[in-house]
Design a protein around this motif. Sequence first.
Motif, PDB file in Angstrom:
ATOM      1  N   THR A 200      56.891  36.915  87.852  1.00 33.27           N
ATOM      2  CA  THR A 200      56.168  38.134  87.473  1.00 33.27           C
ATOM      3  C   THR A 200      55.721  38.817  88.749  1.00 33.27           C
ATOM      4  O   THR A 200      55.812  38.257  89.846  1.00 33.27           O
ATOM      5  CB  THR A 200      54.960  37.807  86.568  1.00 33.27           C
ATOM      6  OG1 THR A 200      54.299  39.039  86.203  1.00 33.27           O
ATOM      7  CG2 THR A 200      53.942  36.916  87.279  1.00 33.27           C
ATOM      8  N   PHE A 201      55.233  40.037  88.588  1.00 31.36           N
ATOM      9  CA  PHE A 201      54.661  40.762  89.725  1.00 31.36           C
ATOM     10  C   PHE A 201      53.441  39.974  90.208  1.00 31.36           C
ATOM     11  O   PHE A 201      52.693  39.428  89.397  1.00 31.36           O
ATOM     12  CB  PHE A 201      54.271  42.162  89.248  1.00 31.36           C
ATOM     13  CG  PHE A 201      53.865  43.120  90.334  1.00 31.36           C
ATOM     14  CD1 PHE A 201      54.439  43.084  91.593  1.00 31.36           C
ATOM     15  CD2 PHE A 201      52.907  44.096  90.067  1.00 31.36           C
ATOM     16  CE1 PHE A 201      54.067  43.994  92.573  1.00 31.36           C
ATOM     17  CE2 PHE A 201      52.528  45.006  91.032  1.00 31.36           C
ATOM     18  CZ  PHE A 201      53.108  44.957  92.293  1.00 31.36           C
TER      19      PHE A 201
ATOM     20  N   ASP B 249      50.499  40.427  79.325  1.00 32.19           N
ATOM     21  CA  ASP B 249      50.760  41.356  80.420  1.00 32.19           C
ATOM     22  C   ASP B 249      51.934  42.228  79.972  1.00 32.19           C
ATOM     23  O   ASP B 249      53.097  41.848  80.103  1.00 32.19           O
ATOM     24  CB  ASP B 249      51.066  40.616  81.717  1.00 32.19           C
ATOM     25  CG  ASP B 249      51.343  41.569  82.888  1.00 32.19           C
ATOM     26  OD1 ASP B 249      51.592  42.762  82.627  1.00 32.19           O
ATOM     27  OD2 ASP B 249      51.325  41.106  84.043  1.00 32.19           O
TER      28      ASP B 249
ATOM     29  N   ALA C 131      52.628  45.252  81.111  1.00 31.38           N
ATOM     30  CA  ALA C 131      52.773  46.333  82.101  1.00 31.38           C
ATOM     31  C   ALA C 131      54.135  47.029  81.980  1.00 31.38           C
ATOM     32  O   ALA C 131      54.245  48.230  82.217  1.00 31.38           O
ATOM     33  CB  ALA C 131      52.571  45.782  83.510  1.00 31.38           C
ATOM     34  N   HIS C 132      55.170  46.272  81.598  1.00 33.97           N
ATOM     35  CA  HIS C 132      56.516  46.856  81.471  1.00 33.97           C
ATOM     36  C   HIS C 132      56.750  47.487  80.102  1.00 33.97           C
ATOM     37  O   HIS C 132      57.812  48.068  79.893  1.00 33.97           O
ATOM     38  CB  HIS C 132      57.588  45.756  81.600  1.00 33.97           C
ATOM     39  CG  HIS C 132      57.711  45.143  82.947  1.00 33.97           C
ATOM     40  ND1 HIS C 132      58.801  44.394  83.314  1.00 33.97           N
ATOM     41  CD2 HIS C 132      56.899  45.157  84.022  1.00 33.97           C
ATOM     42  CE1 HIS C 132      58.651  43.957  84.560  1.00 33.97           C
ATOM     43  NE2 HIS C 132      57.496  44.398  85.014  1.00 33.97           N
TER      44      HIS C 132
ATOM     45  N   GLY D 248      46.851  53.596  87.077  1.00 37.33           N
ATOM     46  CA  GLY D 248      46.049  53.411  85.874  1.00 37.33           C
ATOM     47  C   GLY D 248      46.512  52.235  85.062  1.00 37.33           C
ATOM     48  O   GLY D 248      47.599  51.691  85.276  1.00 37.33           O
TER      49      GLY D 248
ATOM     50  N   ALA E  63      50.741  40.828  90.975  1.00 35.15           N
ATOM     51  CA  ALA E  63      49.521  41.347  90.338  1.00 35.15           C
ATOM     52  C   ALA E  63      48.992  40.401  89.269  1.00 35.15           C
ATOM     53  O   ALA E  63      47.781  40.198  89.151  1.00 35.15           O
ATOM     54  CB  ALA E  63      49.797  42.715  89.710  1.00 35.15           C
ATOM     55  N   SER E  64      49.889  39.804  88.473  1.00 36.99           N
ATOM     56  CA  SER E  64      49.439  38.914  87.394  1.00 36.99           C
ATOM     57  C   SER E  64      48.680  37.731  87.990  1.00 36.99           C
ATOM     58  O   SER E  64      47.663  37.298  87.451  1.00 36.99           O
ATOM     59  CB  SER E  64      50.632  38.387  86.581  1.00 36.99           C
ATOM     60  OG  SER E  64      51.588  39.384  86.333  1.00 36.99           O
TER      61      SER E  64
ATOM     62  N   TYR F  94      61.618  38.882  90.098  1.00 39.90           N
ATOM     63  CA  TYR F  94      60.675  38.906  91.202  1.00 39.90           C
ATOM     64  C   TYR F  94      60.936  37.713  92.093  1.00 39.90           C
ATOM     65  O   TYR F  94      61.598  36.760  91.676  1.00 39.90           O
ATOM     66  CB  TYR F  94      59.236  38.790  90.665  1.00 39.90           C
ATOM     67  CG  TYR F  94      58.810  39.961  89.811  1.00 39.90           C
ATOM     68  CD1 TYR F  94      58.289  41.127  90.389  1.00 39.90           C
ATOM     69  CD2 TYR F  94      58.960  39.921  88.425  1.00 39.90           C
ATOM     70  CE1 TYR F  94      57.891  42.193  89.599  1.00 39.90           C
ATOM     71  CE2 TYR F  94      58.574  40.993  87.639  1.00 39.90           C
ATOM     72  CZ  TYR F  94      58.046  42.128  88.228  1.00 39.90           C
ATOM     73  OH  TYR F  94      57.679  43.182  87.451  1.00 39.90           O
TER      74      TYR F  94
ATOM     75  N   LYS G 218      55.971  53.143  86.041  1.00 43.45           N
ATOM     76  CA  LYS G 218      56.048  52.481  84.733  1.00 43.45           C
ATOM     77  C   LYS G 218      56.530  53.486  83.663  1.00 43.45           C
ATOM     78  O   LYS G 218      56.780  54.650  83.976  1.00 43.45           O
ATOM     79  CB  LYS G 218      54.699  51.869  84.394  1.00 43.45           C
ATOM     80  CG  LYS G 218      54.316  50.704  85.359  1.00 43.45           C
ATOM     81  CD  LYS G 218      55.091  49.450  85.072  1.00 43.45           C
ATOM     82  CE  LYS G 218      55.000  48.281  86.024  1.00 43.45           C
ATOM     83  NZ  LYS G 218      53.843  47.945  86.761  1.00 43.45           N
TER      84      LYS G 218
ATOM     85  N   ASP H 169      51.062  52.814  86.411  1.00 41.52           N
ATOM     86  CA  ASP H 169      51.328  53.141  87.816  1.00 41.52           C
ATOM     87  C   ASP H 169      52.521  54.088  87.897  1.00 41.52           C
ATOM     88  O   ASP H 169      53.162  54.393  86.894  1.00 41.52           O
ATOM     89  CB  ASP H 169      51.412  51.874  88.690  1.00 41.52           C
ATOM     90  CG  ASP H 169      52.781  51.209  88.733  1.00 41.52           C
ATOM     91  OD1 ASP H 169      53.801  51.871  88.462  1.00 41.52           O
ATOM     92  OD2 ASP H 169      52.823  50.016  89.061  1.00 41.52           O
TER      93      ASP H 169
ATOM     94  N   THR I 210      43.906  50.588  87.438  1.00 37.66           N
ATOM     95  CA  THR I 210      45.276  50.066  87.620  1.00 37.66           C
ATOM     96  C   THR I 210      45.562  49.016  86.540  1.00 37.66           C
ATOM     97  O   THR I 210      44.628  48.510  85.894  1.00 37.66           O
ATOM     98  CB  THR I 210      45.464  49.353  88.989  1.00 37.66           C
ATOM     99  OG1 THR I 210      44.646  48.178  89.027  1.00 37.66           O
ATOM    100  CG2 THR I 210      45.142  50.250  90.171  1.00 37.66           C
ATOM    101  N   GLY I 211      46.816  48.653  86.416  1.00 37.04           N
ATOM    102  CA  GLY I 211      47.185  47.560  85.516  1.00 37.04           C
ATOM    103  C   GLY I 211      46.595  46.240  85.992  1.00 37.04           C
ATOM    104  O   GLY I 211      46.197  45.386  85.186  1.00 37.04           O
ATOM    105  N   THR I 212      46.546  46.057  87.292  1.00 37.87           N
ATOM    106  CA  THR I 212      45.957  44.833  87.854  1.00 37.87           C
ATOM    107  C   THR I 212      44.483  44.736  87.484  1.00 37.87           C
ATOM    108  O   THR I 212      43.994  43.672  87.083  1.00 37.87           O
ATOM    109  CB  THR I 212      46.123  44.833  89.392  1.00 37.87           C
ATOM    110  OG1 THR I 212      47.486  45.110  89.709  1.00 37.87           O
ATOM    111  CG2 THR I 212      45.730  43.496  89.985  1.00 37.87           C
TER     112      THR I 212
ATOM    113  N   SER J 252      50.119  49.011  82.232  1.00 42.43           N
ATOM    114  CA  SER J 252      50.000  49.668  83.531  1.00 42.43           C
ATOM    115  C   SER J 252      50.560  51.077  83.417  1.00 42.43           C
ATOM    116  O   SER J 252      51.582  51.293  82.765  1.00 42.43           O
ATOM    117  CB  SER J 252      50.815  48.910  84.584  1.00 42.43           C
ATOM    118  OG  SER J 252      51.018  49.726  85.725  1.00 42.43           O
TER     119      SER J 252
HETATM  120  C1  LIG Z   1      53.047  46.837  87.426  1.00 40.17           C
HETATM  121  C2  LIG Z   1      52.668  45.486  86.958  1.00 40.17           C
HETATM  122  C3  LIG Z   1      51.336  45.024  86.964  1.00 40.17           C
HETATM  123  C4  LIG Z   1      50.201  45.735  87.635  1.00 40.17           C
HETATM  124  O1  LIG Z   1      50.054  47.045  87.354  1.00 40.17           O
HETATM  125  P1  LIG Z   1      49.483  48.069  88.459  1.00 40.17           P
HETATM  126  O2  LIG Z   1      49.161  49.255  87.637  1.00 40.17           O
HETATM  127  O3  LIG Z   1      50.589  48.284  89.442  1.00 40.17           O
HETATM  128  O4  LIG Z   1      48.289  47.440  89.072  1.00 40.17           O
HETATM  129  C5  LIG Z   1      51.069  43.787  86.400  1.00 40.17           C
HETATM  130  N1  LIG Z   1      52.042  43.022  85.879  1.00 40.17           N
HETATM  131  C6  LIG Z   1      53.336  43.417  85.881  1.00 40.17           C
HETATM  132  C7  LIG Z   1      54.367  42.524  85.260  1.00 40.17           C
HETATM  133  C8  LIG Z   1      53.681  44.643  86.432  1.00 40.17           C
HETATM  134  O5  LIG Z   1      54.971  45.024  86.464  1.00 40.17           O
END
Ligand SMILES: *Cc1c(COP(=O)(O)O)cnc(C)c1O
Length: 374
Positions: free
Chosen positions: A80-81, A152, A154-155, A188, A83-84, A318, A181, A178, A54-56, A176
């Motif tokens: 932020t999400f 990060d 992810a976007h 992933g 996850a960060s 967020y 995305k 996911d 995952t991105g996390t 990320s």
């Molecule tokens: C989606 C996202 C993540 C985490 O990615 P996952 O693949 O969902 O674990 C981290 N940071 C940001 C800003 C995200 O949008």
Amino acid sequence: MIRLSRSVVGQEEQLALARVIEEGYLGMGHFTREFEAQLAAYLGGTRQVVCVSTGTAALQLALQALGVGRGDEVIVPSLTFVASFQAVSACGARPVACDVDPETAFMDVADVERRLTARTRVLMPVYYASAAPRLEEVYRCAAAHGLRVLEDAAHAFACYRAGVRVGSVGDVVCFSFDGIKNITAGEGGAIVTADARVAERARDARLLGVENDTEKRYAGDRSWDFEVREQGWRYHMSNLMAAIGSVQLTRLPAFAARRSELRNHYCTALAEVAGLRLLSLPREGVVPHIFPLRVLHGRRDALMAHLRACGIECGVHYKPNHLLARFRSEYALPGAELLGRELLTLPLHAALSDEEQNTVIGAVCAFLESAGRA
Ligand SMILES: *Cc1c(COP(=O)(O)O)cnc(C)c1O
């Protein structure tokens, strides 16, 4: 219902999955190696790419590979999400929330300076809505204080920044894949860096810390007599996921064009609407993962309820992390708090039709016109 976001997958992904199933090994293997090679080539051929679950997980392993652990601090924008933040605390380190610029939602570097302590190890800028408008200031601040930078992104897969592809430069960059995305591998993520030591540590840590297991897995083998020195995790990327990711890479030009076209149409249609404020984000080379805007005069929640009643799903990217019980800060972050009250994300994905988008725009405008008269 008009969906906020969705995966765009179909027959090609099904065929790719069928090939993995026919071969009979679903875990990490040569499909993963191929996806990593494709990503490395896409990013210019000079970068190390480590794919994970995952991105996390990518963020967590990148921090661990940078040596971040108990007692360390990582400065991360509050907006932020979650996850960060969780990726930082998963390493035993403390995520230190900093403010964002309300015009761009990007990390406010003046506030980063206020959050620095002797324990700060890493600055973690987040590409918000796929853009990082003042990233060079983050790098200057990191260089001045001897810190590493973890982007990060992810976007921001498939985006350009300052004329270069995101991930092709920078200290350590995480993506990320996911389901929603810019491209997906089902789930992933990827760690991208030029630092061979960081890549090697992340490669081992994704496979339970078993040293040098990756090449054996790629060859359909594994290690039986091995050494483990560091904390590891089951964070590798499976063949099933990588096979989807490889197909999505070939579809990326069409996805990128459609996402950009939808963003441009929203900007044109909504720029002059009273009661809204668009973020001032660069558009050139930016493939938007989301389309957030600010709803003024305290009307965000009412507009959100109205859109929902019209069958339009929307979101909030967020809720500021420093307002969550786990990550609560003792100080206020006015930029992030303002955006936390005003931001609304409209539907954006590669399968959104023109008709659906016009329905969204019409519903937003109708609500604001009647709210403006009231
Ligand atoms: C989606 C996202 C993540 C985490 O990615 P996952 O693949 O969902 O674990 C981290 N940071 C940001 C800003 C995200 O949008």
